[in-house]
Design a protein around this motif. Structure first.
Motif, PDB file in Angstrom:
ATOM      1  N   LYS A  16     -53.080 101.544   3.472  1.00 49.10           N
ATOM      2  CA  LYS A  16     -51.997 100.878   4.203  1.00 49.10           C
ATOM      3  C   LYS A  16     -52.402 100.604   5.657  1.00 49.10           C
ATOM      4  N   GLN A  19     -54.786  97.714   5.539  1.00 45.92           N
ATOM      5  CA  GLN A  19     -54.073  96.460   5.296  1.00 45.92           C
ATOM      6  C   GLN A  19     -53.386  95.980   6.578  1.00 45.92           C
ATOM      7  N   LEU A  20     -52.736  96.896   7.288  1.00 42.73           N
ATOM      8  CA  LEU A  20     -52.076  96.525   8.540  1.00 42.73           C
ATOM      9  C   LEU A  20     -53.086  96.037   9.567  1.00 42.73           C
ATOM     10  N   SER A  21     -54.212  96.727   9.684  1.00 44.19           N
ATOM     11  CA  SER A  21     -55.212  96.312  10.670  1.00 44.19           C
ATOM     12  C   SER A  21     -55.755  94.920  10.346  1.00 44.19           C
ATOM     13  N   LEU A  23     -54.139  92.517   8.740  1.00 40.69           N
ATOM     14  CA  LEU A  23     -53.080  91.558   9.068  1.00 40.69           C
ATOM     15  C   LEU A  23     -53.011  91.306  10.575  1.00 40.69           C
ATOM     16  N   LEU A  24     -53.110  92.372  11.365  1.00 43.96           N
ATOM     17  CA  LEU A  24     -53.055  92.232  12.821  1.00 43.96           C
ATOM     18  C   LEU A  24     -54.230  91.420  13.347  1.00 43.96           C
ATOM     19  N   LEU A 122     -41.266  92.660  15.087  1.00 38.60           N
ATOM     20  CA  LEU A 122     -41.844  93.555  14.096  1.00 38.60           C
ATOM     21  C   LEU A 122     -41.050  94.855  13.965  1.00 38.60           C
TER      22      LEU A 122
END
Length: 158
Positions: A16, A19-21, A23-24, A122
């Motif tokens: 997770k 995945q976040l990194s 997307l950022l 966000l």
């Protein structure tokens, strides 16, 4: 959110975070490309803005974790495009101080303003208690990752 009672494996948590990194980074790359600027040049501008004064080129190189030659190349292009100007240091003839121009300051401020707007969108639906818990978890994770990667040969993920 803080009342969720479920079990999540360490591997799932890392997935997770990964995945976040991604997307950022993807969003940042897209935004910078739309502005016609590289990540390295944007880092110089935001570092200059955060410095609050006109630092020497050597300070910038240290802050950015790049060589002095690399920062010189970045500053050459930023100066050519009107974002910064270099002025000889008052007491050290060999050193140059770096100043944001009005264009560079406006650019850096707009990047920071847009980042603030993104953060508000966000995290708008997350209550203060969950924000505080999330911040604590991120701080702990960042610190732990730093410890692991500094003590493991070739980094933790290799």
């Amino acid at each position: 959110m803080h009342n969720v009672a479920t079990s999540v494996s360490s591997a799932a948590l890392l997935a997770k975070v990964w995945q976040l990194s991604l997307l950022l980074v993807s969003d940042m790359d897209r935004g910078l490309a739309q502005r016609g600027i590289t990540k390295a040049r944007a880092n110089v501008l935001t570092t200059l803005q955060a410095a609050g004064q006109a630092p020497m080129q050597s300070f910038l190189a240290d802050q950015l974790g790049v060589t002095r030659r690399n920062v010189t190349g970045l500053l050459d292009s930023l100066e050519r495009d009107g974002f910064v100007r270099r002025i000889p240091h008052e007491s050290d003839r060999r050193a140059m101080t770096v100043h944001l121009t009005a264009t560079g300051e406006a650019f850096a401020q707009s990047m920071m303003r847009e980042a603030g707007e993104m953060a508000e969108h966000l995290f708008a639906s997350i209550d203060e208690l969950d924000r505080a818990a999330f911040a604590l978890m991120l701080d702990t994770t960042i610190e732990r990752f730093g410890q692991l990667t500094h003590h493991m040969p070739n980094g933790a993920c290799r």
